[in-house]
Design a protein around this motif. Sequence first.
Motif, PDB file in Angstrom:
ATOM      1  N   PRO A 182      11.034  47.704 -30.744  1.00  0.00           N
ATOM      2  CA  PRO A 182      11.272  46.485 -29.962  1.00  0.00           C
ATOM      3  C   PRO A 182      11.053  46.754 -28.478  1.00  0.00           C
ATOM      4  O   PRO A 182      11.154  47.889 -28.010  1.00  0.00           O
ATOM      5  N   TYR A 183      10.738  45.712 -27.760  1.00  0.00           N
ATOM      6  CA  TYR A 183      10.439  45.851 -26.334  1.00  0.00           C
ATOM      7  C   TYR A 183      10.694  44.522 -25.646  1.00  0.00           C
ATOM      8  O   TYR A 183      10.882  43.485 -26.285  1.00  0.00           O
ATOM      9  N   ARG A 184      10.695  44.562 -24.335  1.00  0.00           N
ATOM     10  CA  ARG A 184      10.725  43.318 -23.564  1.00  0.00           C
ATOM     11  C   ARG A 184       9.861  43.487 -22.331  1.00  0.00           C
ATOM     12  O   ARG A 184       9.680  44.601 -21.822  1.00  0.00           O
ATOM     13  N   LEU A 185       9.341  42.385 -21.868  1.00  0.00           N
ATOM     14  CA  LEU A 185       8.525  42.392 -20.662  1.00  0.00           C
ATOM     15  C   LEU A 185       9.402  42.122 -19.454  1.00  0.00           C
ATOM     16  O   LEU A 185      10.178  41.161 -19.448  1.00  0.00           O
ATOM     17  N   VAL A 186       9.301  42.958 -18.442  1.00  0.00           N
ATOM     18  CA  VAL A 186      10.047  42.752 -17.204  1.00  0.00           C
ATOM     19  C   VAL A 186       9.050  42.724 -16.044  1.00  0.00           C
ATOM     20  O   VAL A 186       7.967  43.321 -16.113  1.00  0.00           O
ATOM     21  N   ASN A 187       9.411  42.041 -15.005  1.00  0.00           N
ATOM     22  CA  ASN A 187       8.557  41.962 -13.826  1.00  0.00           C
ATOM     23  C   ASN A 187       8.586  43.277 -13.053  1.00  0.00           C
ATOM     24  O   ASN A 187       9.656  43.837 -12.807  1.00  0.00           O
ATOM     25  N   ARG A 188       7.426  43.777 -12.699  1.00  0.00           N
ATOM     26  CA  ARG A 188       7.321  44.987 -11.900  1.00  0.00           C
ATOM     27  C   ARG A 188       7.414  44.612 -10.424  1.00  0.00           C
ATOM     28  O   ARG A 188       6.867  43.597  -9.999  1.00  0.00           O
ATOM     29  N   GLU A 189       8.107  45.423  -9.634  1.00  0.00           N
ATOM     30  CA  GLU A 189       8.327  45.117  -8.223  1.00  0.00           C
ATOM     31  C   GLU A 189       7.020  44.938  -7.465  1.00  0.00           C
ATOM     32  O   GLU A 189       6.880  44.030  -6.643  1.00  0.00           O
ATOM     33  N   GLU A 190       6.042  45.778  -7.760  1.00  0.00           N
ATOM     34  CA  GLU A 190       4.772  45.705  -7.034  1.00  0.00           C
ATOM     35  C   GLU A 190       3.821  44.681  -7.634  1.00  0.00           C
ATOM     36  O   GLU A 190       2.666  44.580  -7.234  1.00  0.00           O
ATOM     37  N   GLY A 191       4.295  43.915  -8.604  1.00  0.00           N
ATOM     38  CA  GLY A 191       3.476  42.884  -9.222  1.00  0.00           C
ATOM     39  C   GLY A 191       3.108  43.231 -10.647  1.00  0.00           C
ATOM     40  O   GLY A 191       3.022  44.411 -11.009  1.00  0.00           O
ATOM     41  N   GLY A 192       2.924  42.210 -11.465  1.00  0.00           N
ATOM     42  CA  GLY A 192       2.584  42.442 -12.857  1.00  0.00           C
ATOM     43  C   GLY A 192       3.818  42.620 -13.718  1.00  0.00           C
ATOM     44  O   GLY A 192       4.944  42.295 -13.323  1.00  0.00           O
ATOM     45  N   GLU A 209       5.950  45.072 -16.841  1.00  0.00           N
ATOM     46  CA  GLU A 209       6.183  46.373 -17.458  1.00  0.00           C
ATOM     47  C   GLU A 209       6.698  46.137 -18.864  1.00  0.00           C
ATOM     48  O   GLU A 209       7.593  45.327 -19.075  1.00  0.00           O
ATOM     49  N   VAL A 210       6.132  46.845 -19.830  1.00  0.00           N
ATOM     50  CA  VAL A 210       6.596  46.763 -21.208  1.00  0.00           C
ATOM     51  C   VAL A 210       7.705  47.790 -21.364  1.00  0.00           C
ATOM     52  O   VAL A 210       7.451  48.993 -21.422  1.00  0.00           O
ATOM     53  N   ARG A 211       8.934  47.317 -21.441  1.00  0.00           N
ATOM     54  CA  ARG A 211      10.088  48.214 -21.506  1.00  0.00           C
ATOM     55  C   ARG A 211      10.558  48.354 -22.950  1.00  0.00           C
ATOM     56  O   ARG A 211      10.964  47.381 -23.592  1.00  0.00           O
ATOM     57  N   GLN A 212      10.473  49.568 -23.459  1.00  0.00           N
ATOM     58  CA  GLN A 212      10.886  49.827 -24.835  1.00  0.00           C
ATOM     59  C   GLN A 212      12.398  49.799 -24.952  1.00  0.00           C
ATOM     60  O   GLN A 212      13.116  50.265 -24.063  1.00  0.00           O
ATOM     61  N   LEU A 213      12.888  49.264 -26.074  1.00  0.00           N
ATOM     62  CA  LEU A 213      14.327  49.084 -26.265  1.00  0.00           C
ATOM     63  C   LEU A 213      14.898  50.020 -27.303  1.00  0.00           C
ATOM     64  O   LEU A 213      15.998  49.820 -27.786  1.00  0.00           O
ATOM     65  N   LYS A 214      14.142  51.053 -27.658  1.00  0.00           N
ATOM     66  CA  LYS A 214      14.584  51.998 -28.677  1.00  0.00           C
ATOM     67  C   LYS A 214      14.371  53.395 -28.154  1.00  0.00           C
ATOM     68  O   LYS A 214      13.274  53.742 -27.688  1.00  0.00           O
ATOM     69  N   SER A 215      15.407  54.206 -28.213  1.00  0.00           N
ATOM     70  CA  SER A 215      15.296  55.572 -27.684  1.00  0.00           C
ATOM     71  C   SER A 215      14.665  56.507 -28.682  1.00  0.00           C
ATOM     72  O   SER A 215      14.637  56.228 -29.867  1.00  0.00           O
TER      73      SER A 215
END
Length: 261
Positions: free
Chosen positions: A243-253, A255-261
């Motif tokens: 699973p993952y979620r999309l978050v806004n990157r500070e410099e634009g665009g 980031e695909v952030r993974q939700l599983k370690s």
Amino acid sequence: MFGTLVFWEGYVSDEMMGTFAPIVIYWFYSGIYQILPPLDRFRLHTRKEEEQKNLVAISTVIKGVLLQQLVQATVARILFLVTGSSSPTEKLIQPSVPVQVIQIFIAMIVMDTWQYFVHRYMHQNKFLYRHIHSQHHKLVVPYAIGALYNHPLEGLLLDTFGGAISFLISGMTAQTAVFFFCFAVMKTVDDHCGLWLPGNIFHIFFQNNTAYHDVHHQLQGAKYNYSQPFFSIWDRVMGTYMPYRLVNREEGGFEVRQLKS
């Protein structure tokens, strides 16, 4: 539905179109992505990351894709010659629209099944990964033109054989195959485009999309999200879904952030 779109009838055979149309579509569709402006606000990785992390030059990528397409075209010609006519004037009776839709859906499931298990095994077998599949993962930051950048043997086993098996099991005609293979190519290119564009129909209708596949290209997600190119069913059934979620990157665009370690 499909009959009204057959503009090549009487000029080129369905078998010839099924062989070469997907290649043309690949370069046309990926080329559109390539000539787009930077679109940094929609990128899943920065341009700096693409330059630093990718381990292969674009010229090498293009040569690799062309080699795979040469093999695909050769196998397609043999397959169509064995299973149907190559005459542009001989008209075959096409199934009804509902039957063609069912055939395409079956082909999608078959292709997903084949690619999931072959793809996963290429990761699990250290020899196959090191000497074959790692070539595709030299593109840590995927981009559209590199969608089919694979080792020639992987291209044959994963994509070419996967397409042939999907065609044979679904029972579709060469004419239906033109639409199926062109659609599959567009979906694969889109999965590697590296952009999260608003209104993208592939993102709307498929959970297995650009962000989903981007997870797999990252070091932490390499053992997850094997499914391609259509659905995420096998990852969920086999416990390899990340699973993952999309978050806004500070410099634009994004980031695909993974939700599983």
